[in-house]
Each structure stands twice: as C-alpha cells, then as structure tokens.
Design a protein around this motif. Sequence first.
Motif, mmCIF file in Angstrom:
data_model
loop_
_atom_site.group_PDB
_atom_site.id
_atom_site.type_symbol
_atom_site.label_atom_id
_atom_site.label_comp_id
_atom_site.label_asym_id
_atom_site.label_seq_id
_atom_site.Cartn_x
_atom_site.Cartn_y
_atom_site.Cartn_z
ATOM 1 N N ALA A 176 0.862 -1.188 0.000
ATOM 2 C CA ALA A 176 0.000 0.000 0.000
ATOM 3 C C ALA A 176 0.893 1.230 0.000
ATOM 4 O O ALA A 176 1.735 1.388 0.892
ATOM 5 C CB ALA A 176 -0.918 0.005 1.215
ATOM 6 N N VAL A 177 0.713 2.094 -1.002
ATOM 7 C CA VAL A 177 1.559 3.277 -1.151
ATOM 8 C C VAL A 177 0.721 4.521 -0.889
ATOM 9 O O VAL A 177 -0.326 4.724 -1.513
ATOM 10 C CB VAL A 177 2.178 3.344 -2.569
ATOM 11 N N GLY A 178 1.191 5.366 0.036
ATOM 12 C CA GLY A 178 0.459 6.571 0.393
ATOM 13 C C GLY A 178 0.921 7.785 -0.379
ATOM 14 O O GLY A 178 1.944 7.742 -1.077
ATOM 15 N N PRO A 179 0.193 8.890 -0.282
ATOM 16 C CA PRO A 179 0.569 10.127 -0.986
ATOM 17 C C PRO A 179 1.875 10.690 -0.442
ATOM 18 O O PRO A 179 2.143 10.640 0.763
ATOM 19 C CB PRO A 179 -0.602 11.074 -0.711
ATOM 20 N N LYS A 180 2.689 11.215 -1.330
ATOM 21 C CA LYS A 180 3.991 11.755 -0.963
ATOM 22 C C LYS A 180 3.835 13.121 -0.311
ATOM 23 O O LYS A 180 3.239 14.026 -0.872
ATOM 24 C CB LYS A 180 4.864 11.866 -2.215
ATOM 25 N N THR A 181 4.368 13.267 0.910
ATOM 26 C CA THR A 181 4.323 14.554 1.606
ATOM 27 C C THR A 181 5.715 15.086 1.903
ATOM 28 O O THR A 181 5.865 16.236 2.296
ATOM 29 C CB THR A 181 3.553 14.427 2.930
ATOM 30 N N GLY A 182 6.726 14.247 1.753
ATOM 31 C CA GLY A 182 8.097 14.663 2.017
ATOM 32 C C GLY A 182 9.008 14.203 0.905
ATOM 33 O O GLY A 182 8.718 14.363 -0.279
ATOM 34 N N SER A 183 10.123 13.573 1.280
ATOM 35 C CA SER A 183 11.113 13.144 0.289
ATOM 36 C C SER A 183 10.715 11.851 -0.409
ATOM 37 O O SER A 183 11.271 11.503 -1.454
ATOM 38 C CB SER A 183 12.475 12.952 0.974
ATOM 39 N N MET A 184 9.751 11.109 0.159
ATOM 40 C CA MET A 184 9.378 9.832 -0.427
ATOM 41 C C MET A 184 7.940 9.494 -0.051
ATOM 42 O O MET A 184 7.334 10.139 0.805
ATOM 43 C CB MET A 184 10.323 8.725 0.063
ATOM 44 N N ASN A 185 7.385 8.479 -0.707
ATOM 45 C CA ASN A 185 6.040 8.010 -0.384
ATOM 46 C C ASN A 185 6.083 7.073 0.819
ATOM 47 O O ASN A 185 6.960 6.205 0.904
ATOM 48 C CB ASN A 185 5.430 7.262 -1.568
ATOM 49 N N PRO A 186 5.130 7.197 1.742
ATOM 50 C CA PRO A 186 5.032 6.209 2.812
ATOM 51 C C PRO A 186 4.538 4.878 2.245
ATOM 52 O O PRO A 186 3.710 4.865 1.324
ATOM 53 C CB PRO A 186 4.017 6.818 3.773
ATOM 54 N N VAL A 187 5.049 3.766 2.764
ATOM 55 C CA VAL A 187 4.694 2.448 2.248
ATOM 56 C C VAL A 187 4.389 1.504 3.402
ATOM 57 O O VAL A 187 5.127 1.451 4.391
ATOM 58 C CB VAL A 187 5.833 1.851 1.393
#
Length: 509
Positions: free
Chosen positions: A252-263
């Motif tokens: 599950a890949v979340g929206p990118k808010t920083g340097s990378m996407n949360p996974v």
Amino acid sequence: MNKIFLILSASLLLIGLGNTAFAQFDDKLVVLETEQGTIVIEFFFEDAPNHVENFISLTESGFYDGVLFHRIIPGFMIQGGDPNTIDGDPSTWGTGGPTTSVDAEFNTIKHNRGIVSMARSADPNSGGSQFFIVHADSNFLDEQYTVFGRIVTQESFETLDKIASVDTASQDRPQDPEQVKITKATTINRSEISNLLELDAPIRTESIITPTSSTVNQQFESTEHEIGFSVPEGWLLQTPDKTQANAPDVVAVGPKTGSMNPVISLTVQETGDRTLDDLIAEKLETIKPVIEAGNLKVSSQKKTIINGYEAYVTEAQGYFSSNGENFNVRFKEVMIYDTEKFYTLAYSNGLGDFKSQLSSFEETLDSFEILTEGSSNGDSTDESSTEEGGGCLIATATFGSELAPQVQQLRELRDNTILSTASGTAFMSGFNQFYYSFSPVIADMEREHPLFKEFVKLSLTPMLSSLSILNHAEIDSEEEMLSYGIGIILMNVGMYFVAPVIIIYKIRK
C-alpha cells in the motif's frame, strides 16, 4: 553519513522568517557544557515567558551544574534537569525538581528536531526543572507539552546526536552517567555567540497544511493467504508478482508529503517448522552486513504479543541511494508468528515524516486478522471475526481524533514497559485473547455508524486517561508492575461499574 544525516535533520527547521527577524540581539541564551560537547539554547520569550524565566533563573543559580541527561531515547528525545541525578539513587531519577512548579504555557510550536520542551507529570501545571531536547520530530507531543526554546549551533546538534547514541540500560538510563553529565550551565548574551546557525522561525501547528486523516479505511482480504487487514483510504493497494520468497505480497503506497512516499507492506512466508526464535536469528544474520557497512542502524528489537499472536518488532533507520538521490529512511517491521506461516507487516517513510503516518500503520496492525481456524495461540475463529472488516475497537474509535496521540503513547508504554515484565506479558497475552474475541465486531459497527463511534470514543476517554498514569511511573520490578497494574484495574472497575451502580441506586432511592 552522520554529517549528511545532521544537515538533513537540521534543515527541517528552515521554514519561515530568519532567526534575526524575531530574536533580540542581546537576548539571553543558555550554554550547557557536557562531556559530549556544548549545547546552546535560545528561547521563545513570547510563547512561554514563565518557562523561559524559570529556566534562566535555575541556570544562573547553578541548579543544572552536575545533573545528567537521565533518560535517552534515540530517535525521540534526551531528558535532563533532575537534581536527583547528581547523587541520588537511580531509582529516583526522573522524580526530582525544585520546590516550585510552572503552569503550562502550551503553544503552537511543533516538537521538531532540536526543540527544547518542559517535561511534566500527568498534571499539565507540574513543570519544574526537567526538560527534554527533541532528537527527531515528535509531533504527537505538540500542544501537550510547553515548548520554550531550541538549540542553535552546529555543535549543539552534533552533541545532541552523541548523547542520543550512548549505551543505555533499563528505563532508558545511560550505562555510563559520566558520559552525559552537564558539567556547567551558564547564561550568555546572544551578541557573545559568533557561530549561531541562521535558523528560521519555528514551524507551528497552525502554519502548515497537513493531510487530513480519513476515518474510513480500505479493507483488504486474501483468500489465497487467508488474511485480512485495512489500509488508509486513498492509498494505492497493489499485489505485485512475487519474484522471491521475501518479496512483499501486498503493498500500500500513500501520498507523498516529504522526500518519499510512505509504504505499508505485507509479506507472507512459510515457517518450515522453524520457531519464532529461529526466524529472529535468521533475520539478524541477514541484516548484519548492512549494519556493519553503516547503512542501517537498529534502534529497538523486542518480542511482544499482537492480536493474541507471538510477534517480533524491529525499528531501524537506514541511509540509502536510489537513482542518484540519497534518502534517510525509518522503518518499523512487525513479524507475526503462526504455526505454518509468519506474516511481516512493515512501514517505511522518510525520517522527518515517519511519525505522520505511524498511527495509520498501527491501525493496519490492529486490524490484521488470520482468517484460518485453529491458529497457534489456541483461539477458534468464529464467523463474526472472519467477516470483512474487523480490527481494534480502540484504534478505530480514536483514529484521526484528538485521542490518537494518546493511544500511540500507550502502545509505546505497552511495548517498552508492560511487556518488559513477566507479569505484564502474561496479562497482555490473556487480555488480547479476551479483547479480540469481541473487538472486531464493535470496530465494524464503529465504521458503519459514526454516532456509535463517537459514543465509544467518549466511553474510552476515562480509561485512556487512567492508563496514562503509567507513562509517568518508574517501574523497575515485577512488584511495582503488579502494584500499578492492579491499582489501575481497580480504578477502572470503580469508574465503569461501581460508580454507575451507586448513582443509579441513589437516583432510584
């Protein structure tokens, strides 16, 4: 690598107006001389005037000379300022302070790396002399503790990292106290410091836009692997081809808010008659070369019980390169053990954004179900727990609410304190088997009926508040664990059963 880590972490503070735009040239700063280096602190006079005055007054009186940073948690904070650490028994560390206290001055400054904030007990107005310096962004503390300063030199950040990396024993105490002693604390005018960093105005909770957490999760079930769990609404769910045994089955890949996407990922593997200890040993052997190469630093590893199953939790931080870009990545990995299979749920995100989606991962973890009957923990799964949905009623009721940070703190308390004792582990094992016999049904009802969810949240508030007492207790033995545990159980019995019975009796009378 450490130098790059320092620069990236410090850069998180670089938003807003320059330091000289809001600081008076002759403001007083405090200099803490330690065995690891010097820490220079500037203050937020307008946000917490009484705390600033208190800290400067204690410094000028010599109060902080010789005290220790007695509580050290890398990736979170270092805490000091207790006079008991000068010559008191270690069991009293964390309980001392001056005879007077300072009322709370909660403000909107975020608890980001380098922030100095006042420690306290359950009473918001109990601040005295103990303070903590944030090692990595810890925004679950925002507006619950009084921020009154921050560190302002390159050496200060280097010293913070050195203190955070010393060896610790039980209760996060330093093994060698002399390493983390404040040898001298003095005040000095800003104009006398020549190496101040050009930091911008502190980041505030009201000055940035953060994604709104959704209270509705996506449900995922796999008949192939006979498991089910939830992930945040809006995250991209994928089931990639499994190219090797340890490759993820679900991502599950979340929206990118920083340097990378949360996974968030799930990997399902056969145990092959291996025990949990065998799997742990294999895991340690696998990551050993990466640790030795300096690309991975493990902050914690521990056995625990999750949803009634044996589990092993690893938290780590890694430094990696991909396509010419460098990333500081933080991980939390949970290995859940069953007789024939083991399931690895993992969460990764950029260092500065890790906390922002940690509660989402914890809810995924709480919702995880093994849908087969006759699992290794002796439970028999009935129809109500194999239907779509399920999960933890507490996590579902508090997800995205003002209680979410409190629930996260209680999870850390469970993992770091309660499960470190035999009596605590035995209690949690029995409690989990009882709790998860009905929790998934109520969690489903919460998702279907928003008003019911609000009712559950209100009902849980007294219990969560009573459990928070353990956050401020020094538990060093089985006897203390039993004493606090029994006391809190009796308190909750009184609140939820005895008090209502008395009230109803008096009303009827």
